[in-house]
Write an enzyme that holds these catalytic residues in place. Sequence first.
Site, PDB file in Angstrom:
ATOM      1  CG  ASN A   1      -3.843  -1.322  34.038  1.00  0.00           C
ATOM      2  OD1 ASN A   1      -5.002  -1.738  33.989  1.00  0.00           O
ATOM      3  ND2 ASN A   1      -3.066  -1.487  35.087  1.00  0.00           N
TER       4      ASN A   1
ATOM      5  CE  LYS B   1      -7.610  -4.199  34.750  1.00  0.00           C
ATOM      6  NZ  LYS B   1      -6.660  -3.303  35.455  1.00  0.00           N
TER       7      LYS B   1
ATOM      8  CD  GLU C   1      -7.120 -12.765  40.585  1.00  0.00           C
ATOM      9  OE1 GLU C   1      -6.739 -11.749  41.205  1.00  0.00           O
ATOM     10  OE2 GLU C   1      -6.702 -13.054  39.440  1.00  0.00           O
TER      11      GLU C   1
HETATM   12  P1  DAT Z   1      -1.867  -5.348  38.532  1.00  0.00           P
HETATM   13  O1  DAT Z   1      -3.140  -5.055  37.766  1.00  0.00           O
HETATM   14  O2  DAT Z   1      -0.657  -5.115  37.684  1.00  0.00           O
HETATM   15  O3  DAT Z   1      -1.875  -6.697  39.198  1.00  0.00           O
HETATM   16  P2  DAT Z   1      -2.334  -4.238  41.178  1.00  0.00           P
HETATM   17  O4  DAT Z   1      -2.927  -5.556  41.553  1.00  0.00           O
HETATM   18  O5  DAT Z   1      -1.273  -3.684  42.068  1.00  0.00           O
HETATM   19  O6  DAT Z   1      -1.758  -4.253  39.695  1.00  0.00           O
HETATM   20  O7  DAT Z   1      -3.495  -3.156  41.115  1.00  0.00           O
HETATM   21  C1  DAT Z   1      -4.741  -3.470  40.499  1.00  0.00           C
HETATM   22  C2  DAT Z   1      -5.140  -2.333  39.588  1.00  0.00           C
HETATM   23  O8  DAT Z   1      -5.352  -1.162  40.369  1.00  0.00           O
HETATM   24  C3  DAT Z   1      -4.083  -1.942  38.554  1.00  0.00           C
HETATM   25  O9  DAT Z   1      -4.179  -2.701  37.377  1.00  0.00           O
HETATM   26  C4  DAT Z   1      -4.405  -0.496  38.324  1.00  0.00           C
HETATM   27  C5  DAT Z   1      -4.899  -0.015  39.660  1.00  0.00           C
HETATM   28  N1  DAT Z   1      -3.824   0.627  40.435  1.00  0.00           N
HETATM   29  C6  DAT Z   1      -2.837  -0.007  41.124  1.00  0.00           C
HETATM   30  N2  DAT Z   1      -2.020   0.878  41.718  1.00  0.00           N
HETATM   31  C7  DAT Z   1      -2.506   2.093  41.397  1.00  0.00           C
HETATM   32  C8  DAT Z   1      -2.122   3.428  41.694  1.00  0.00           C
HETATM   33  N3  DAT Z   1      -1.041   3.675  42.441  1.00  0.00           N
HETATM   34  N4  DAT Z   1      -2.870   4.430  41.179  1.00  0.00           N
HETATM   35  C9  DAT Z   1      -3.952   4.191  40.419  1.00  0.00           C
HETATM   36  N5  DAT Z   1      -4.375   2.954  40.090  1.00  0.00           N
HETATM   37  C10 DAT Z   1      -3.673   1.935  40.569  1.00  0.00           C
END
Ligand code: DAT
Length: 149
Positions: free
Chosen positions: A112, A9, A126
């Site tokens: 992250n 990212k 994807e």
């Molecule tokens: P990952 O990236 O581990 O697959 P995800 O698909 O649940 O996680 O979510 C995509 C992204 O969205 C994640 O990297 C960071 C953001 N995100 C997820 N849950 C969040 C939250 N509760 N608050 C803020 N950002 C969040």
Amino acid sequence: MDRTLIILKPDAVQRGLSGEIIRRFEARGLKIAAMKMMQVSRELAEEHYAEHRGKGFYEGLVSYITSGPVIVMALEGKNVTAVTRHTIGATNPLQADVGTIRGDLAIEIGRNLVHGSDKPETAERELALWFSDSDFAPFERAGDNWLYE
Ligand code: DAT
Ligand code: MG
């Protein structure tokens, strides 16, 4: 061999951590099957994160991923999606184990560093979204018999 999608990212690129992150995947034994640097359009970001549309963090997520160049990779290996999720660590860096990319290098969930497909079916969707067949440079890697039994 299985393939998965990884995105470094904009914070990874801006913080100069691309090499460190790629190194971790390579050191684990994964093969880079395709890789490119690009600026993500809003359309692509929305399509990529379609499952999160409507959530409170969605707008912030789309503006984060489009805020600067990213490095996108297709990684290859046995069970590669499970392997990369393990190396990346939990979504919230505060919960990510030490030794993982997020646990070692990040602090906040909204910064992250890296995306990794969460399941083989997601990886397939994807990869089709981010890469075309001509982006891949297939090659046999010498030494794979020292990685896989
Ligand atoms: P990952 O990236 O581990 O697959 P995800 O698909 O649940 O996680 O979510 C995509 C992204 O969205 C994640 O990297 C960071 C953001 N995100 C997820 N849950 C969040 C939250 N509760 N608050 C803020 N950002 C969040
Ligand atoms: Mg996800």
